[in-house]
Scaffold this motif. Structure first.
Motif, PDB file in Angstrom:
ATOM      1  N   SER A 121       0.817  -1.204   0.000  1.00 58.23           N
ATOM      2  CA  SER A 121       0.000   0.000   0.000  1.00 58.23           C
ATOM      3  C   SER A 121       0.855   1.261   0.000  1.00 58.23           C
ATOM      4  N   ALA A 122       2.067   1.161   0.568  1.00 60.99           N
ATOM      5  CA  ALA A 122       2.939   2.333   0.645  1.00 60.99           C
ATOM      6  C   ALA A 122       3.466   2.751  -0.719  1.00 60.99           C
ATOM      7  N   THR A 123       3.430   1.823  -1.692  1.00 62.76           N
ATOM      8  CA  THR A 123       3.923   2.155  -3.033  1.00 62.76           C
ATOM      9  C   THR A 123       2.817   2.605  -3.971  1.00 62.76           C
ATOM     10  N   GLN A 124       1.563   2.455  -3.560  1.00 65.60           N
ATOM     11  CA  GLN A 124       0.453   2.775  -4.454  1.00 65.60           C
ATOM     12  C   GLN A 124       0.393   4.257  -4.790  1.00 65.60           C
ATOM     13  N   GLY A 125       0.815   5.103  -3.850  1.00 63.19           N
ATOM     14  CA  GLY A 125       0.804   6.528  -4.116  1.00 63.19           C
ATOM     15  C   GLY A 125       1.944   6.973  -5.001  1.00 63.19           C
ATOM     16  N   ILE A 126       2.887   6.057  -5.278  1.00 60.82           N
ATOM     17  CA  ILE A 126       4.035   6.386  -6.107  1.00 60.82           C
ATOM     18  C   ILE A 126       3.791   6.019  -7.567  1.00 60.82           C
ATOM     19  N   TYR A 127       3.255   4.827  -7.807  1.00 62.49           N
ATOM     20  CA  TYR A 127       3.140   4.313  -9.166  1.00 62.49           C
ATOM     21  C   TYR A 127       2.046   5.022  -9.954  1.00 62.49           C
ATOM     22  N   GLY A 128       2.428   5.909 -10.839  1.00 69.22           N
ATOM     23  CA  GLY A 128       1.505   6.523 -11.778  1.00 69.22           C
ATOM     24  C   GLY A 128       0.374   7.306 -11.166  1.00 69.22           C
ATOM     25  N   GLN A 129       0.452   7.630  -9.866  1.00 69.92           N
ATOM     26  CA  GLN A 129      -0.655   8.317  -9.209  1.00 69.92           C
ATOM     27  C   GLN A 129      -0.284   9.746  -8.830  1.00 69.92           C
ATOM     28  N   VAL A 130       0.748  10.268  -9.459  1.00 68.37           N
ATOM     29  CA  VAL A 130       1.227  11.592  -9.101  1.00 68.37           C
ATOM     30  C   VAL A 130       0.388  12.653  -9.794  1.00 68.37           C
ATOM     31  N   THR A 131      -0.238  13.537  -9.034  1.00 68.90           N
ATOM     32  CA  THR A 131      -1.073  14.590  -9.593  1.00 68.90           C
ATOM     33  C   THR A 131      -0.191  15.700 -10.161  1.00 68.90           C
ATOM     34  N   GLN A 132      -0.794  16.600 -10.945  1.00 65.21           N
ATOM     35  CA  GLN A 132      -0.043  17.708 -11.517  1.00 65.21           C
ATOM     36  C   GLN A 132       0.557  18.580 -10.426  1.00 65.21           C
ATOM     37  N   GLU A 133      -0.230  18.795  -9.351  1.00 66.08           N
ATOM     38  CA  GLU A 133       0.263  19.604  -8.241  1.00 66.08           C
ATOM     39  C   GLU A 133       1.477  18.956  -7.600  1.00 66.08           C
ATOM     40  N   GLU A 134       1.423  17.627  -7.433  1.00 65.35           N
ATOM     41  CA  GLU A 134       2.547  16.920  -6.833  1.00 65.35           C
ATOM     42  C   GLU A 134       3.763  16.954  -7.752  1.00 65.35           C
ATOM     43  N   ARG A 135       3.524  16.867  -9.066  1.00 64.55           N
ATOM     44  CA  ARG A 135       4.630  16.954 -10.016  1.00 64.55           C
ATOM     45  C   ARG A 135       5.322  18.320  -9.919  1.00 64.55           C
ATOM     46  N   GLU A 136       4.489  19.365  -9.792  1.00 65.53           N
ATOM     47  CA  GLU A 136       5.049  20.707  -9.695  1.00 65.53           C
ATOM     48  C   GLU A 136       5.839  20.865  -8.402  1.00 65.53           C
ATOM     49  N   ARG A 137       5.320  20.313  -7.302  1.00 59.54           N
ATOM     50  CA  ARG A 137       6.057  20.379  -6.040  1.00 59.54           C
ATOM     51  C   ARG A 137       7.384  19.642  -6.152  1.00 59.54           C
ATOM     52  N   ALA A 138       7.361  18.477  -6.818  1.00 61.55           N
ATOM     53  CA  ALA A 138       8.590  17.702  -6.995  1.00 61.55           C
ATOM     54  C   ALA A 138       9.599  18.469  -7.849  1.00 61.55           C
ATOM     55  N   ARG A 139       9.080  19.177  -8.909  1.00 63.62           N
ATOM     56  CA  ARG A 139       9.968  19.947  -9.774  1.00 63.62           C
ATOM     57  C   ARG A 139      10.622  21.085  -8.999  1.00 63.62           C
ATOM     58  N   LEU A 140       9.816  21.788  -8.201  1.00 65.26           N
ATOM     59  CA  LEU A 140      10.347  22.886  -7.399  1.00 65.26           C
ATOM     60  C   LEU A 140      11.347  22.382  -6.354  1.00 65.26           C
ATOM     61  N   LYS A 141      11.064  21.187  -5.829  1.00 65.09           N
ATOM     62  CA  LYS A 141      11.972  20.608  -4.835  1.00 65.09           C
ATOM     63  C   LYS A 141      13.319  20.280  -5.468  1.00 65.09           C
ATOM     64  N   ARG A 142      13.282  19.744  -6.713  1.00 66.72           N
ATOM     65  CA  ARG A 142      14.535  19.433  -7.408  1.00 66.72           C
ATOM     66  C   ARG A 142      15.328  20.708  -7.701  1.00 66.72           C
ATOM     67  N   LEU A 143      14.611  21.775  -8.127  1.00 68.54           N
ATOM     68  CA  LEU A 143      15.286  23.036  -8.396  1.00 68.54           C
ATOM     69  C   LEU A 143      15.924  23.606  -7.128  1.00 68.54           C
ATOM     70  N   ALA A 144      15.180  23.499  -6.011  1.00 71.15           N
ATOM     71  CA  ALA A 144      15.706  23.993  -4.737  1.00 71.15           C
ATOM     72  C   ALA A 144      16.943  23.194  -4.312  1.00 71.15           C
ATOM     73  N   ALA A 145      16.902  21.873  -4.560  1.00 67.99           N
ATOM     74  CA  ALA A 145      18.043  21.021  -4.205  1.00 67.99           C
ATOM     75  C   ALA A 145      19.271  21.384  -5.040  1.00 67.99           C
ATOM     76  N   LYS A 146      19.046  21.655  -6.344  1.00 68.83           N
ATOM     77  CA  LYS A 146      20.161  22.040  -7.212  1.00 68.83           C
ATOM     78  C   LYS A 146      20.763  23.372  -6.763  1.00 68.83           C
ATOM     79  N   LYS A 147      19.879  24.321  -6.385  1.00 69.68           N
ATOM     80  CA  LYS A 147      20.370  25.619  -5.915  1.00 69.68           C
ATOM     81  C   LYS A 147      21.157  25.459  -4.615  1.00 69.68           C
ATOM     82  N   ALA A 148      20.642  24.590  -3.734  1.00 69.90           N
ATOM     83  CA  ALA A 148      21.339  24.355  -2.460  1.00 69.90           C
ATOM     84  C   ALA A 148      22.711  23.749  -2.709  1.00 69.90           C
ATOM     85  N   ASP A 149      22.791  22.803  -3.668  1.00 72.22           N
ATOM     86  CA  ASP A 149      24.084  22.202  -4.013  1.00 72.22           C
ATOM     87  C   ASP A 149      25.042  23.251  -4.550  1.00 72.22           C
ATOM     88  N   ALA A 150      24.507  24.144  -5.403  1.00 77.22           N
ATOM     89  CA  ALA A 150      25.346  25.203  -5.954  1.00 77.22           C
ATOM     90  C   ALA A 150      25.839  26.138  -4.857  1.00 77.22           C
TER      91      ALA A 150
END
Length: 211
Positions: free
Chosen positions: A86-115
């Motif tokens: 059940s813990a993987t059900q929210g991962i497989y193909g169930q990502v909403t547009q809002e969650e995708r955008e949050r993930a994208r912003l999180k990746r950008l923030a991580a890249k900036k933090a690394d820089a």
């Protein structure tokens, strides 16, 4: 995805792709005949490797796994907490547009933090040997306080990042260290290498006697 997480846990929290695929095949009891099945449009790629690659991709998108430039995959805190399907059900193909955008912003923030960290390291490098000793002391302090199981996983991860495969801890010593074995491939030759990782607290590490 669940068996990929379980395989990584069995392997100490990190693994190369080959190690991970082999462990999943072992846990799932995939027969040799099943391992030989290839993809309809790509006969050079087996079906099991194809599906396991997608499993890693989805788990990474869900922040359950990460991978280094050397191709070593490791569990994150989210991945370590996964214990049932059940813990993987929210991962497989169930990502909403809002969650995708949050993930994208999180990746950008991580890249900036690394820089930003990279710039900070460059500044610290100009400060001289004293600062170098400060971060070394801080690192040694963290290593000394690590839980034995975490120290074991760290040692395995470092060896895998250095090019070792089949890294296995064989025993633990009274000083909080570990003994184990791994395989290092150099060109066409593979060597079995035995290793020891030791920790000392509050004392100086013993020096080797003069030759």
């Amino acid at each position: 995805m669940l068996v990929t997480v379980e395989a990584l846990k069995d392997l100490g929290g990190s693994a190369t792709i080959q190690e991970l695929d082999e462990k999943v095949i072992e846990l799932e009891g995939v027969t040799e005949a099943e391992q030989a099945f290839t993809m309809p449009r790509d006969e050079n790629r087996t079906r099991v490797n194809y599906y396991l690659a997608w499993a890693r991709t989805y788990l990474k998108r869900g922040d359950a796994l990460n991978n280094s430039k050397r191709g070593v995959w490791a569990l994150t805190e989210i991945g370590s907490a996964i214990s049932d399907l059940s813990a993987t059900q929210g991962i497989y193909g169930q990502v909403t547009q809002e969650e995708r955008e949050r993930a994208r912003l999180k990746r950008l923030a991580a890249k900036k933090a690394d820089a930003d960290r990279g710039e900070e390291i460059e500044v610290m490098a100009d400060d001289g040997p004293a600062d170098e000793e400060d971060w070394k002391s801080a690192l040694l302090s963290v290593l000394g306080k690590m839980d034995p199981a975490a120290f074991e996983r760290l040692a395995q991860r470092l060896l895998r990042e250095a090019g070792f495969t089949k890294v296995e801890v064989r025993g633990k010593s009274g000083d909080g260290g570990i003994d184990g074995v791994g395989v290092l491939r150099v060109n066409l030759v593979s060597f079995q290498v035995y290793f020891q990782c030791k920790r000392w607290k509050g004392v100086t590490a013993p020096l080797a006697p003069p030759a």
